[in-house]
Scaffold this active site. Sequence first.
Site, PDB file in Angstrom:
ATOM      1  N   LYS A  11      39.741  36.718  41.546  1.00 45.24           N
ATOM      2  CA  LYS A  11      40.051  38.045  41.010  1.00 45.24           C
ATOM      3  C   LYS A  11      39.095  39.056  41.638  1.00 45.24           C
ATOM      4  O   LYS A  11      37.880  38.849  41.646  1.00 45.24           O
ATOM      5  CB  LYS A  11      39.898  38.066  39.488  1.00 45.24           C
ATOM      6  CG  LYS A  11      40.047  39.460  38.868  1.00 45.24           C
ATOM      7  CD  LYS A  11      39.594  39.480  37.426  1.00 45.24           C
ATOM      8  CE  LYS A  11      38.116  39.224  37.276  1.00 45.24           C
ATOM      9  NZ  LYS A  11      37.285  40.338  37.829  1.00 45.24           N
ATOM     10  N   ASP A 144      37.617  38.000  31.168  1.00 44.15           N
ATOM     11  CA  ASP A 144      38.466  37.950  32.357  1.00 44.15           C
ATOM     12  C   ASP A 144      39.584  36.912  32.269  1.00 44.15           C
ATOM     13  O   ASP A 144      40.462  36.878  33.134  1.00 44.15           O
ATOM     14  CB  ASP A 144      37.628  37.651  33.606  1.00 44.15           C
ATOM     15  CG  ASP A 144      36.882  38.875  34.121  1.00 44.15           C
ATOM     16  OD1 ASP A 144      37.239  39.998  33.726  1.00 44.15           O
ATOM     17  OD2 ASP A 144      35.944  38.697  34.925  1.00 44.15           O
TER      18      ASP A 144
END
Length: 299
Positions: A11, A144
């Site tokens: 990410k 996250d």
Amino acid sequence: MVLHQDTAHAKINLFLHVTGRRDDGYHLLDSLAIFAGAGDELSLSAAPSSQKNESLILQGPFSKGLEADGNNLVLRAATALRAHHGGDKEALPAALLQLDKYLPIASGIGGGSADAACALRLLTRYWGLSSEATVAIAPTLGADVPVCLQQKATRMEGIGEILTTAPALPKMGIMLVNPGVSVSTPTIFKRLAATGGPRARAALSFPTEGWPTIDALVTFLNGTENDLQPHAIAQEPIIATVLEHLAQLPQVRFNRMSGSGATCFALFDTPHAAQEAARHLTQHPVAKTWWCWAGAVLA
């Protein structure tokens, strides 16, 4: 025998604004997250019949220093999902998970969170569960993890739990570089607090039609920041060195640090341009020990 496999993709925060802080200490964020082809690999096999709960095997170049114990996010994800469904051994047969760790640890690209999300996806498939449970459990594992469940370009707000599908992005290439240092996210936020905390800024608007070209995206990103970048550089000055080298690469369009560091990224018109630039970078003596990956951004 491996029954299911999946990739825990890296990410990347194209920008990261710290917009406030809650009374409980959690920071509020605004960020545009995308995912790259780089990632850890997770596989699932049926465990021996005598085994009641999930177990984990760790392999790969970045597995050193990790422990396959209850603190590992992969096993925490498995434990949480099993508990959510009552832990019935017959209904939920135990699984043997194997994590091949290819992403650097504590590097600002969501490695551990992506691994946890990947474990949730695999176990949901293995146990024949609905995705509703994984969506509910994900935020309890880390800020996250929800966005890593989707692995799609997403605007993240709140403490990471408010997710909005990002407008259309152009096709492009990306390079990821980590100089071999780990950065503690709590430490970086403490540095931010010690220097005055989140600064006030106007609310950011995304273009409804998205960014049809990389020029449009770069123009937008030039009006944003990673609020954690200067504090990470203060802790690990080599991050500034990485950014200086990325800025000088042929055909580079934009570069910045991701998350709380220390991984930095550079954007290019195409994956091929990113790979050519990576070959150029890795010829430099200072970069020979750096982790580097180049390729495509996930659609």
